[in-house]
Scaffold this motif. Structure first.
Motif, PDB file in Angstrom:
ATOM      1  N   SER A  53      51.563  88.501 -57.087  1.00 30.41           N
ATOM      2  CA  SER A  53      53.242  87.753 -56.870  1.00 30.41           C
ATOM      3  C   SER A  53      54.152  88.892 -56.493  1.00 30.41           C
ATOM      4  O   SER A  53      54.698  88.222 -55.371  1.00 30.41           O
ATOM      5  N   LEU A  54      53.590  89.918 -56.215  1.00 30.99           N
ATOM      6  CA  LEU A  54      54.017  90.698 -55.143  1.00 30.99           C
ATOM      7  C   LEU A  54      53.536  90.763 -54.059  1.00 30.99           C
ATOM      8  O   LEU A  54      54.774  89.968 -52.526  1.00 30.99           O
ATOM      9  N   ALA A  55      51.937  90.141 -53.135  1.00 31.89           N
ATOM     10  CA  ALA A  55      51.550  89.619 -52.615  1.00 31.89           C
ATOM     11  C   ALA A  55      52.254  88.283 -51.511  1.00 31.89           C
ATOM     12  O   ALA A  55      53.066  88.408 -50.407  1.00 31.89           O
ATOM     13  N   PHE A  56      52.384  87.502 -53.041  1.00 32.42           N
ATOM     14  CA  PHE A  56      53.703  86.619 -52.744  1.00 32.42           C
ATOM     15  C   PHE A  56      54.577  86.526 -52.551  1.00 32.42           C
ATOM     16  O   PHE A  56      55.364  85.981 -51.730  1.00 32.42           O
ATOM     17  N   LEU A  57      55.115  86.998 -52.846  1.00 25.35           N
ATOM     18  CA  LEU A  57      56.623  87.375 -52.708  1.00 25.35           C
ATOM     19  C   LEU A  57      57.010  87.534 -50.949  1.00 25.35           C
ATOM     20  O   LEU A  57      58.239  87.464 -50.199  1.00 25.35           O
ATOM     21  N   SER A  58      55.374  88.654 -50.782  1.00 23.76           N
ATOM     22  CA  SER A  58      56.131  89.729 -49.130  1.00 23.76           C
ATOM     23  C   SER A  58      55.994  88.406 -48.240  1.00 23.76           C
ATOM     24  O   SER A  58      56.871  88.362 -47.466  1.00 23.76           O
ATOM     25  N   ASN A  59      54.815  87.448 -48.671  1.00 25.91           N
ATOM     26  CA  ASN A  59      55.109  85.974 -47.571  1.00 25.91           C
ATOM     27  C   ASN A  59      55.235  85.348 -47.486  1.00 25.91           C
ATOM     28  O   ASN A  59      55.496  84.399 -46.720  1.00 25.91           O
ATOM     29  N   HIS A  60      56.510  85.001 -49.140  1.00 29.09           N
ATOM     30  CA  HIS A  60      57.494  83.730 -48.740  1.00 29.09           C
ATOM     31  C   HIS A  60      58.833  84.379 -48.507  1.00 29.09           C
ATOM     32  O   HIS A  60      59.378  84.623 -49.956  1.00 29.09           O
TER      33      HIS A  60
END
Lengths: 370, 370
Positions: free
Chosen positions: B22-29
């Motif tokens: 989830s953290l990675a996803f938020l950083s990328n979007h």
């Protein structure tokens, strides 16, 4: 003496493959005879034909026609009554040979074999059974591979009984385990036919007709969970061809990656012997020779693109089946299971499968690196 | 802003995977928000939870229960009404989120999603669609993967229409080609349902509802012959799991052969980078995130054993689907195809699939070397 009729003209390569394979087979089996069925001029064109003809345990049988790989079933059945395929099967019908082997078109071979030999009592539909290598180092026998679609639970029981006879005859494992291909292990899963088939197979297991393991899933084929996996021909054919596609894709990816540059090519040279060993473990040629089960005679189908090594394996398989009385074993098992097979007759009458259903099972599953 | 509800507790690893993903996803979007659904104490136990909670685009939603991987559909549906899975799907129902993602038990997720969101008008049965890598370097979308067995031709048409909408939404290929999985390319081949489905798909193609290629065989999935392959859930599940079994076997053979002795081990070291490249091309994690199609809301299923990389891919997929208005696109296509779907209603009434049919599609197809 075991006598095998060979359709010398069938397959993608015809005599180029069948003649050397026949010679090798005769050298390796002192108690075998071959009936080489084909067109004399074509046979004569092969350099080794004279040597084969001179062999004391080989005899030539003339056939004026050839069923091509593209011929429809109708043409094979009605127009080419003197084809090498048909004449080879006729040898079994006449009692001149104990088994026939052909690398010709699967649909045509099944239709011809069925027409000439007829099905056994208690069997509605013949099935195609083949072996696939598995992770436990053996092979899993899978049937049906595409001769039958829209199977009833009754057909699946027949396949299970015939498959058990095949494995018992060839491997000398008298109680091979049978798995019913499903989409989950629980008895509650699956289509209506599969659920009913599960009950029927359990009854057959209780009455000693087979050794039913239960439901298996697609991955169990290659895991080797059971000796035999029984399925509808549609499902079996899709599983076989999907595996072919995946093996082909993995093979082409391996080839591409090792061809990428000078370094990967050097790595390829180093890895080659190991990858060859992997390839050899999955070599589909070793498993060549699918049995057409449920007929009143033994017929084996070689892969159409078989080379001489692979075709010889199909001859070996037919030889083993004949020597181990596969036909009698299937018959015995069917007779023993007759009460169950009869019990299922209260179900809707089984309609003979139209020959147009018959399809090619020529799937080169395990040729990943060429 | 695209908002996704994440079942933070689902899958084999729960928060260990979902929180970092989830953290990675938020950083990328930058235009995405997440609703993290789960049990506070469990979420808090993860080292990165505080960081995630502090994220301006993440909000926590409490759920008091968890559907385990072994829970029956009945338990998921009737006993655990406040499960993280159910609450995540509820966010979609309420309009709080545009899509939900869960790595939980497939059968339970499908049942819960179906119960909460209901199916779209014109759709009898939701389907599970996934992507498999193919030899032409892309991915083939296959449906159904096991949510439905005993499909009628009508269902197969619905799958084709929904699959076309999915591919059009995600790949921006507006006329993706559709293949009907069969046991031969000729229209005459196959089961009765498949033959009727072929006619129906041809009509749909003629009326501009889809781009029907014709019949395809199992090997075409990995060949990449068509963008979409449509099949009964039973057949699709067997094909997927058989592929999983074969990939696993090839992987274990490669491992065994390279571990045989000191020389093969050295060859393994040299070949490692190349074999890793092969593995990466087939990395199932890249294709993680199966769409549950035909519901009045977007739900994506991550593989149960997904790691953070794979789970992030499933989040990406849900995000892409929501951003590209997948739901509206499916609805538009279904509406456009309505005359055909209605035409087929003269056929026997479709019975809703019992939830007990729903099965796991958790097949680790492409993990050949570990």
């Amino acid at each position: 003496m075991i006598r095998i009729a060979v359709d010398a003209m069938g397959g993608d390569f015809g005599v180029v493959v069948t003649i050397p394979a026949s010679l090798a087979f005769l050298s390796n089996h002192a108690d075998a005879e071959l009936l080489l069925v084909g067109q004399t001029p074509v046979l004569q064109s092969h350099a080794l034909y004279a040597q084969l003809l001179a062999h004391p345990r080989c005899r030539m049988v003339e056939a004026s026609e050839v069923v091509t790989m593209d011929d429809s079933i109708e043409i094979a059945l009605r127009r080419k009554k003197n084809s090498s395929m048909r004449v080879a099967v006729n040898q079994v019908k006449d009692g001149s040979a104990q088994a026939a082997v052909s690398a010709g078109n699967t649909g045509a071979l099944m239709a011809v074999a069925r027409y000439v030999l007829k099905t056994m009592d208690g069997i509605d539909r013949p099935a195609i059974a083949t072996q696939l290598p598995n992770a436990v180092g053996g092979a899993t026998t899978v049937l049906d591979l595409g001769a039958n679609v829209d199977c009833t639970e009754d057909h699946l029981l027949q396949f299970a009984v015939m498959g058990s006879a095949l494995v018992a005859a060839i491997s000398e494992n008298l109680t091979p385990s049978v798995g019913l291909l499903n989409i989950g292990e629980e008895a509650i899963k699956g289509s209506e036919v599969i659920k009913k088939a599960g009950e029927l197979l359990r009854s057959a297991s209780n009455s000693g007709d087979l050794n039913f393991y239960g439901n298996v899933e697609g991955n169990d084929i290659f895991k080797g969970t059971t000796d035999i996996v029984v399925c509808d021909g549609f499902v079996g054919n899709v599983a076989l061809k999907t595996s072919e596609g995946l093996a082909g894709m993995i093979g082409s990816f391996i080839k591409t990656e090792f061809s990428r540059n000078i370094f990967t090519k050097m790595a390829g040279v180093v890895a080659y012997p190991v990858l060859s060993a992997v390839k050899s473990r999955m070599d589909h040629r070793r498993y060549n020779g699918a049995a057409l089960l449920g007929l009143q005679g033994l017929v084996f189908k070689s892969h159409g693109s078989a080379d001489a090594f692979a075709f010889e394996r199909a001859l070996n398989r037919a030889y083993d089946a004949a020597r181990n009385s596969l036909l009698e074993k299937v018959y015995e098992r069917i007779t023993h299971a007759a009460p169950l097979l009869v019990m299922t007759k209260v179900l809707p009458a089984v309609v003979a499968v139209p020959t147009s259903y018959l399809i090619s099972t020529d799937a080169t599953v395990f040729a990943p690196t060429h």
